[in-house]
Design an enzyme around this catalytic site. Structure first.
Site, PDB file in Angstrom:
ATOM      1  N   HIS A  53      47.617 -27.209  -1.395  1.00  0.00           N
ATOM      2  CA  HIS A  53      46.677 -26.399  -0.633  1.00  0.00           C
ATOM      3  C   HIS A  53      47.289 -26.006   0.710  1.00  0.00           C
ATOM      4  CE1 HIS A  53      42.925 -27.921  -3.028  1.00  0.00           C
ATOM      5  NE2 HIS A  53      43.820 -27.295  -3.771  1.00  0.00           N
ATOM      6  N   GLU A  55      46.447 -26.548   3.766  1.00  0.00           N
ATOM      7  CA  GLU A  55      46.563 -27.572   4.804  1.00  0.00           C
ATOM      8  C   GLU A  55      47.840 -28.409   4.625  1.00  0.00           C
ATOM      9  OE1 GLU A  55      44.006 -26.909   2.835  1.00  0.00           O
ATOM     10  OE2 GLU A  55      42.070 -27.404   3.723  1.00  0.00           O
ATOM     11  N   CYS A  87      42.425 -32.717   0.913  1.00  0.00           N
ATOM     12  CA  CYS A  87      43.045 -32.261   2.154  1.00  0.00           C
ATOM     13  C   CYS A  87      42.429 -32.926   3.364  1.00  0.00           C
ATOM     14  CB  CYS A  87      42.902 -30.746   2.293  1.00  0.00           C
ATOM     15  SG  CYS A  87      43.865 -29.882   1.054  1.00  0.00           S
ATOM     16  N   THR A 164      33.988  13.589 -14.226  1.00  0.00           N
ATOM     17  CA  THR A 164      35.123  12.769 -14.635  1.00  0.00           C
ATOM     18  C   THR A 164      36.019  13.458 -15.654  1.00  0.00           C
ATOM     19  OG1 THR A 164      33.837  11.797 -16.407  1.00  0.00           O
ATOM     20  CG2 THR A 164      33.804  10.654 -14.294  1.00  0.00           C
ATOM     21  N   ALA A 165      35.521  14.488 -16.297  1.00  0.00           N
ATOM     22  CA  ALA A 165      36.301  15.187 -17.320  1.00  0.00           C
ATOM     23  C   ALA A 165      35.628  16.520 -17.587  1.00  0.00           C
ATOM     24  CB  ALA A 165      36.349  14.362 -18.609  1.00  0.00           C
ATOM     25  N   SER A 171      40.890  15.314 -18.889  1.00  0.00           N
ATOM     26  CA  SER A 171      40.657  14.645 -17.610  1.00  0.00           C
ATOM     27  C   SER A 171      41.923  14.251 -16.873  1.00  0.00           C
ATOM     28  CB  SER A 171      39.808  13.396 -17.821  1.00  0.00           C
ATOM     29  OG  SER A 171      40.547  12.430 -18.535  1.00  0.00           O
ATOM     30  N   TRP A 173      45.305  14.585 -14.628  1.00  0.00           N
ATOM     31  CA  TRP A 173      44.842  13.456 -13.855  1.00  0.00           C
ATOM     32  C   TRP A 173      43.878  13.974 -12.811  1.00  0.00           C
ATOM     33  CZ3 TRP A 173      46.327   8.774 -15.417  1.00  0.00           C
ATOM     34  CH2 TRP A 173      47.499   8.660 -16.164  1.00  0.00           C
ATOM     35  N   GLY A 306      34.156   3.980 -18.835  1.00  0.00           N
ATOM     36  CA  GLY A 306      33.513   5.274 -18.768  1.00  0.00           C
ATOM     37  C   GLY A 306      32.076   5.200 -18.290  1.00  0.00           C
TER      38      GLY A 306
END
Lengths: 374, 374
Positions: A53, A55, A87, A164-165, A171, A173, A306
């Protein structure tokens, strides 16, 4: 209660904690600074589950200078024997005289025990410095500890008018390459990437972390050999997927969430989970899936899918945060919309959010918003 | 070529020019600073058409101190006798020894003449300091001078997923009160507000400037008695409107853009314009309307309308800038979309923009984007 110096050193501990953000899952990100006045004598952060860890690293670096020093820790030191000794015990043994924690352990079963152990040993303990910033380091860990559910980030990408498309499905890019690299960095921090068979069938995506696309800044802190692949969780209610898709053969594990197991010949890295359906539906119950994922120790889920899954998760109130990339384009009403929700009949039924961050990613806009719970 | 001091003083002139942004239309915003070294001895800006130009105010304040001083002007001083005598002449008479202009006059018929007049009188003239900033002061004026078309800002408001109303038409209020106050400030700077009979019939809007809603900062610089109402231009291709709607009875003029005049009994402030239709259409030709508006001296148009006019203007490539307010809400695919465009069949047909500004307006997002010309 806290001085300017305290704040500065805790900020440093938070900065250190972030160094583990690609590797610690499902463990929390933790940073530690040991200082004598303003002089830092030890620094550490948690890098990976099973390894020491924060510490422990910081104490090791401080050596005998820890005696009488102050430790700044972003999370309450642990008090139990796990894969590593507690710890709190290590801090006591070192002769530290004061410990400042940003927050207590979010696990209600152990919260406050580390503080108590330190106090019993005569150490001055203060809690709550930069708590909000510390909580932001471990959204998944905290959610799973307090709600037994994962923290869910829903990633979406659209034009400025929410499309989106095109109507014909085209779609690629919408957003630019910088936004796609940003998505890589989000994937790399998640415990799992959640998607659907519809997305896999449509795009045959890899849904993996590609170190080469993380960007120079991240690469400088994150060695290629340490790349951790988030588990891919694919919802496949109708058993439509076959081992032919590329993602089943890439490094990393895949979970197929199905209503019943199929007898396809899956690679060893693929497991089939049976998840109950929703009442009067052939779709798997998303709430139940999330519960199972949390139980399996997956506390931070990055969703790439989607309009159907996006709407389903939002409707089931399973989403914590929306990450929306908007490309500077307009596509018109005939194009496909961002998310399917049940038809709303009054404005008080809309989903309300709080925008928490807005930035440009090259030419695209990146909006981060928290979902308000109704 | 220009010193840091030059830049600082021109920035001051630009700041002064902005003081006229609610009042000068259709005249340009112009600011002037007269300085001896770094000491400002005169300042002025154009406040309203028919009133003195910026240089005149600044020279009056400078008095005899103008002799040998430098004048900073955001626009080339005029060289012709209009409603006021030419400013170039006034500068020459004052004994100014140097003039720095941010830009030449955008009117190709007179560009450079003011500079020439000053130079012939032996004054040292420099042009081009902070030109981009100066151009931003007068987008409408410049567009109308160079293209004989108005600068068109399209205002839209939607949810984060690009929706403007529920499927049943309900929409009040998507954005918050601060965004609506911001709209008031945009209206107040425009020469005209463009909308449609559909919007008037649906909402019976006032489409005016309400001084009480402009906010304290604006009110401090813009006296209530000086409020200028932009002309309301309402497209009413099918003569559907009657004098019953409230906007026809509010202060300010209204133009009804129709395909033929109707015989309704309109108040004196309302005029009917006949605009040709597009080929094979009963809709008025938007390009023709814009041409007529520019000819009438309206050079900056603020559009508030629905998905139909928004799409029509974009499709006709008439929009210069999009101002999109996005409320932190999600409304789902069944809700109404932001704009109607002809159905696109390939991604290279989408409308591309450059995002030029993003800011929060209370809880809403305000995105400003320039339309890229194809």
């Amino acid at each position: 209660m806290f001085t300017h110096l305290n704040t500065r050193l805790m900020l440093r501990a938070i900065q250190l904690a972030k160094r583990g953000r690609f590797t610690t899952a499902p463990n929390p990100n933790v940073g530690c600074v040991i200082a004598r006045g303003e002089e830092i004598v030890g620094e550490g952060f948690h890098y990976r589950a099973g390894e020491p860890h924060a510490e422990v690293f910081a104490l090791k670096q401080a050596g005998t200078l820890a005696k009488g020093a102050t430790a700044y820790v972003t999370l309450e030191p642990c008090s139990h024997y796990g894969r590593t000794p507690p710890c709190a015990e290590a801090l006591i043994k070192s002769g530290i005289s004061k410990v400042i924690c940003a927050m207590v352990d979010p696990n209600p079963m152990v919260a406050g025990r580390g503080v108590e152990m330190l106090q019993k040993a005569g150490i001055d303990v203060q809690v709550g410095l930069l708590e909000e910033e510390a909580r932001a380091l471990n959204l998944g860990f905290i959610k799973s500890m307090t709600k037994k559910m994962p923290f869910v980030e829903l990633k979406l990408a659209s034009s400025l008018d929410g499309k989106t498309a095109l109507a014909n499905g085209e779609s690629k890019w919408i957003t630019g390459s910088c936004a796609r690299a940003d998505v890589q960095r989000h994937r790399a921090q998640a415990g799992a990437i959640l998607s659907t068979s519809a997305t896999v069938i449509a795009d045959d995506p890899s849904l993996n972390v590609r170190w080469s696309e993380l960007g120079e800044q991240v690469q400088a802190q994150y060695a290629q050999e340490d790349v951790r692949q988030p588990i891919r969780v694919i919802i496949d209610s109708q058993n439509r997927l076959t081992p032919a898709y590329q993602l089943f053969h890439l490094p990393g594990k895949t979970i197929l969430a199905r209503t019943e197991k199929g007898d396809e010949d899956w690679p060893e890295s693929v497991s089939q989970w049976v998840v109950p359906t929703r009442q009067n539906s052939q779709q798997i119950d998303l709430t139940e899936l999330m519960r199972q994922l949390a139980e399996a120790g997956i506390n931070h889920i990055w969703v790439e899918a989607g309009a159907g899954l996006a709407g389903g998760l939002l409707d089931a109130q399973l989403v914590d945060s929306l990450i929306l990339y908007q490309a500077p384009k307009l596509m018109g009403a005939d194009s496909r919309s961002l998310m399917n929700l049940p038809t709303l009949t009054a404005m008080d039924q809309v989903i309300d959010l709080n925008i928490t961050d807005v930035r440009m990613v090259d030419c695209d806009l990146k909006i981060t918003a928290a979902i308000k719970r109704s």
